[in-house]
Design a protein around this motif. Sequence first.
Motif, PDB file in Angstrom:
ATOM      1  N   LEU A  13       0.905  -1.213  -0.109  1.00 44.13           N
ATOM      2  CA  LEU A  13      -0.126  -0.018  -0.221  1.00 44.13           C
ATOM      3  C   LEU A  13       0.863   1.306  -0.030  1.00 44.13           C
ATOM      4  O   LEU A  13       0.675   2.106  -0.713  1.00 44.13           O
ATOM      5  CB  LEU A  13      -0.987   0.041   1.070  1.00 44.13           C
ATOM      6  N   ALA A  14       1.913   1.311   0.726  1.00 46.98           N
ATOM      7  CA  ALA A  14       2.878   2.433   0.989  1.00 46.98           C
ATOM      8  C   ALA A  14       3.707   2.644  -0.385  1.00 46.98           C
ATOM      9  O   ALA A  14       4.055   3.814  -0.727  1.00 46.98           O
ATOM     10  CB  ALA A  14       3.674   2.154   1.946  1.00 46.98           C
ATOM     11  N   ALA A  15       4.008   1.385  -1.004  1.00 51.67           N
ATOM     12  CA  ALA A  15       4.946   1.552  -2.293  1.00 51.67           C
ATOM     13  C   ALA A  15       3.897   1.952  -3.459  1.00 51.67           C
ATOM     14  O   ALA A  15       4.621   2.063  -4.385  1.00 51.67           O
ATOM     15  CB  ALA A  15       5.557   0.100  -2.518  1.00 51.67           C
ATOM     16  N   GLY A  16       2.779   1.953  -3.255  1.00 49.91           N
ATOM     17  CA  GLY A  16       2.092   2.595  -4.345  1.00 49.91           C
ATOM     18  C   GLY A  16       1.575   1.248  -5.394  1.00 49.91           C
ATOM     19  O   GLY A  16       1.335   1.526  -6.515  1.00 49.91           O
ATOM     20  N   THR A  17       1.355   0.121  -4.784  1.00 52.14           N
ATOM     21  CA  THR A  17       0.854  -1.133  -5.441  1.00 52.14           C
ATOM     22  C   THR A  17      -0.249  -1.577  -4.893  1.00 52.14           C
ATOM     23  O   THR A  17      -0.233  -2.754  -4.210  1.00 52.14           O
ATOM     24  CB  THR A  17       2.154  -2.139  -5.443  1.00 52.14           C
ATOM     25  N   PRO A  18      -1.321  -0.593  -4.699  1.00 54.85           N
ATOM     26  CA  PRO A  18      -2.543  -1.235  -3.752  1.00 54.85           C
ATOM     27  C   PRO A  18      -3.121  -2.285  -4.372  1.00 54.85           C
ATOM     28  O   PRO A  18      -3.765  -3.193  -3.752  1.00 54.85           O
ATOM     29  CB  PRO A  18      -3.311   0.200  -3.812  1.00 54.85           C
ATOM     30  N   ALA A  19      -3.216  -2.573  -5.723  1.00 57.18           N
ATOM     31  CA  ALA A  19      -3.981  -3.575  -6.220  1.00 57.18           C
ATOM     32  C   ALA A  19      -3.247  -4.862  -5.730  1.00 57.18           C
ATOM     33  O   ALA A  19      -4.003  -5.898  -5.539  1.00 57.18           O
ATOM     34  CB  ALA A  19      -3.826  -3.747  -7.727  1.00 57.18           C
TER      35      ALA A  19
END
Length: 377
Positions: free
Chosen positions: A260-266
């Motif tokens: 989530l923090a890394a920008g890969t929420p999917a």
Amino acid sequence: MRHAPCACILIAGACLFVSSAWAAPTLSGGIIDDLQGLEARLKSGEHAAVEAKATRQAERLAGGNASDRWARALYLQLAANAEVRRGNVQAAVEHLATARGTRGVEPAQADRWLRQEAGLRARLGETGRARELLGDWLERHGGDADTHWLMAQLQAESSRWEQAADWAQRALAGDASPSQQRLGLAATALQRAGRQKEALAVLERQLAGAEDDPQARRRAAGLAQRMGDPGRAAALWETAWRRGVLSGADDLMQRIRLHLAAGTPARAAEILSRTLEEGSLDDSLENRRLLAEAWQAARDHDRALTAWREVAERSDAAEDWLRLGQLATGWDRLELAREALQRARQGGATEASDWLASLPENKGDAPDGQASAEADG
């Protein structure tokens, strides 16, 4: 912090000293034969006998001439070596301190004993005195990687992190294959000194030789995250997870949060959805809410709305129905938006009326009772 291998690295050079006798005041043939004989007995394991004989000889020669004083210093070093072999490090330190303080001992030899004494005092935990002695020695000598590692350790044990980091970097520059323990010392010193980029590089170097160390993996990922590089943190964690180094519910949840923090929420949502179905994580309202937030961050409208509806139905909280209604409105799902906002209004969310009024073909919204009946139906 204790790094025992570093603490005793200077002891190895404490033997095989008799050849140095030729550069000092002349010794009698009998003294030279006796010293060499004691050294041979030391090598063969007669530690107690050598210590006793060397100590007696040193006491006998006290107060003599220059040759006697030099011989006494050499006997004291033999006694020190014997005590080290017997595990009596404190006694060894005392012998070496007396030997190097002997009047007339050449500076080069006194420095060698100083270096050995510093290592022994580090082994005893006498951090301040060991650091002082080694610092004195390093002022006159460049030192090798082992010495630099020892000084880094001594600085770290006194929480002198800037100095520890400096010495660790010098040690790394001169050590082609540092141990995992030494890499850990360097990473800690660099991190505590605020040199996060350098610390992470050392941690990743440590990981290359300790792929099965979960603590090293957690530490590296945590440091990457604190450096503002969540993508790197997530990659480190994901690699460790796939290799089975990290496991369990806590590590699984951290894996999700890092994505989530890394920008890969999917990716986070996919993992969380699967683990909730499998029962690897508790199917709690908190985890369902996290799943909804992940699908929303991934801009997957259908899954996000389904997930938020699940949350709202479980909690029956006005704010959850309001959030669902707001999302549905923004994503042009007007039927769902109207239903959710009506439920939010019934629950006491004052904003819901304004949102309902803004919906197309909803200017004459039904009274609360009628809306409730429609929503229930």
